[in-house]
Motif scaffolding. Structure first.
Motif, PDB file in Angstrom:
ATOM      1  N   GLU A  63       4.821  -2.405   5.074  1.00 39.04           N
ATOM      2  CA  GLU A  63       4.997  -2.476   3.675  1.00 39.04           C
ATOM      3  C   GLU A  63       3.971  -1.663   2.924  1.00 39.04           C
ATOM      4  OE1 GLU A  63       6.853  -6.180   1.589  1.00 39.04           O
ATOM      5  OE2 GLU A  63       4.680  -6.578   1.684  1.00 39.04           O
ATOM      6  N   LYS A  64       2.752  -1.919   3.218  1.00 37.02           N
ATOM      7  CA  LYS A  64       1.669  -1.247   2.445  1.00 37.02           C
ATOM      8  C   LYS A  64       1.615   0.413   2.674  1.00 37.02           C
ATOM      9  CE  LYS A  64      -1.761  -4.975   2.471  1.00 37.02           C
ATOM     10  NZ  LYS A  64      -2.891  -5.536   2.731  1.00 37.02           N
ATOM     11  N   ILE A  67       4.646   1.297   0.297  1.00 39.79           N
ATOM     12  CA  ILE A  67       4.001   1.462  -1.226  1.00 39.79           C
ATOM     13  C   ILE A  67       3.140   2.540  -1.475  1.00 39.79           C
ATOM     14  CG2 ILE A  67       2.765   0.066  -2.804  1.00 39.79           C
ATOM     15  CD1 ILE A  67       3.895  -2.393  -1.473  1.00 39.79           C
ATOM     16  N   GLN A  68       2.231   2.696  -0.441  1.00 36.86           N
ATOM     17  CA  GLN A  68       1.332   3.918  -0.585  1.00 36.86           C
ATOM     18  C   GLN A  68       1.821   5.126  -0.689  1.00 36.86           C
ATOM     19  OE1 GLN A  68      -2.319   3.380  -1.010  1.00 36.86           O
ATOM     20  NE2 GLN A  68      -2.081   5.377  -1.661  1.00 36.86           N
ATOM     21  N   ILE A  79       7.353   3.210  -8.451  1.00 39.57           N
ATOM     22  CA  ILE A  79       5.898   2.269  -8.515  1.00 39.57           C
ATOM     23  C   ILE A  79       6.282   1.247  -9.459  1.00 39.57           C
ATOM     24  CG2 ILE A  79       3.553   2.337  -9.601  1.00 39.57           C
ATOM     25  CD1 ILE A  79       3.556   5.525  -8.516  1.00 39.57           C
ATOM     26  N   ASN A  82       8.624  -1.413  -7.906  1.00 39.54           N
ATOM     27  CA  ASN A  82       7.801  -2.202  -7.188  1.00 39.54           C
ATOM     28  C   ASN A  82       6.840  -3.297  -7.814  1.00 39.54           C
ATOM     29  OD1 ASN A  82       9.208  -1.010  -4.847  1.00 39.54           O
ATOM     30  ND2 ASN A  82       7.554   0.403  -4.203  1.00 39.54           N
ATOM     31  N   LYS A  83       6.165  -2.800  -8.628  1.00 42.16           N
ATOM     32  CA  LYS A  83       5.390  -3.885  -9.493  1.00 42.16           C
ATOM     33  C   LYS A  83       5.972  -4.882  -9.973  1.00 42.16           C
ATOM     34  CE  LYS A  83       1.500  -0.620 -11.330  1.00 42.16           C
ATOM     35  NZ  LYS A  83       0.979   0.058 -12.261  1.00 42.16           N
ATOM     36  N   ASN A  87       5.033  -5.992  -5.689  1.00 40.98           N
ATOM     37  CA  ASN A  87       4.850  -4.969  -4.594  1.00 40.98           C
ATOM     38  C   ASN A  87       5.150  -5.242  -3.343  1.00 40.98           C
ATOM     39  OD1 ASN A  87       3.742  -2.476  -6.082  1.00 40.98           O
ATOM     40  ND2 ASN A  87       1.701  -3.426  -6.525  1.00 40.98           N
ATOM     41  N   LYS A  88       6.436  -5.786  -3.238  1.00 39.71           N
ATOM     42  CA  LYS A  88       6.997  -6.243  -1.849  1.00 39.71           C
ATOM     43  C   LYS A  88       8.096  -5.214  -1.648  1.00 39.71           C
ATOM     44  CE  LYS A  88       4.703  -9.889  -1.458  1.00 39.71           C
ATOM     45  NZ  LYS A  88       3.749 -10.175  -0.440  1.00 39.71           N
ATOM     46  N   ILE A  89       8.060  -5.045  -0.419  1.00 37.89           N
ATOM     47  CA  ILE A  89       9.299  -4.196   0.169  1.00 37.89           C
ATOM     48  C   ILE A  89      10.109  -5.093   1.254  1.00 37.89           C
ATOM     49  CG2 ILE A  89       9.993  -2.201   1.637  1.00 37.89           C
ATOM     50  CD1 ILE A  89       8.716  -1.299  -0.972  1.00 37.89           C
TER      51      ILE A  89
END
Length: 184
Positions: A63-64, A67-68, A79, A82-83, A87-89
């Motif tokens: 997930e990180k 997001i990165q 972005i 996701n916020k 910030n979860k996928i």
């Protein structure tokens, strides 16, 4: 028709983006795997492989990385999107089915993803079908995630399905019949 259990399951399924902190049983996971593997494919080629991920640390790392990617490439709408979702996928789902495929088999893995989602709902579980995870398989990242998720050598990312016990109802939907053309 609403008393038909298959149609009722389809009508009740929603994309759920919040899950309880509750593991699935091995029997539940195996039932979804079986449903997935029995999905139809063109000429029964079965051009897929499923990586069943239950390792919570690995799911968070995956997930990180996703997001990165969006942060690195400055994709503002993603972005912000996701916020708004913390910030979860994968939304803390305890299981993520990552389906890899032979190039050009998107329709087949889409059918497989729907089989997993309907099987999950039929067992009282919820799911969300995800395309965003594809970004960590782009060329600039090499094959790091394909190796971590043990994709066969001739496979590329297809689609992911996060599954668990939903902690929300999800949005109601109404069929838009303007999207249908009947030809008689």
């Amino acid at each position: 028709m609403n008393n038909n259990p298959v149609l009722r399951t389809i009508f009740e399924r929603r994309s759920i983006r919040k899950y309880e902190d509750r593991d699935l049983s091995e029997n539940q996971i195996n039932a979804m795997v079986q449903a997935a593997l029995l999905s139809p494919s063109a000429r029964n080629k079965q051009p897929w492989n499923i990586s069943v991920v239950t390792n919570k640390e690995l799911i968070l790392k995956y997930e990180k990385a996703i997001i990165q990617h969006f942060l690195d490439y400055g994709e503002e709408w993603v972005i912000e999107h996701n916020k708004s979702r913390g910030n979860k996928i994968f939304y803390d789902a305890p299981v993520v089915f990552v389906i890899s495929m032979k190039e050009g088999s998107g329709i087949d893995v889409g059918i497989m993803a729907q089989s997993i989602a309907i099987a999950a709902k039929g067992m009282g579980l919820d799911s969300v079908i995800l395309g965003f995870p594809r970004v960590v398989f782009e060329k600039q990242y090499g094959d790091e995630w394909a190796k971590i998720l043990k994709f066969p050598e001739d496979h590329v990312y297809g689609i992911s399905v996060a599954v668990g016990y939903g902690a929300e109802k999800g949005r109601d939907r109404e069929p838009d019949y303007s999207k249908v053309t009947y030809i008689k």
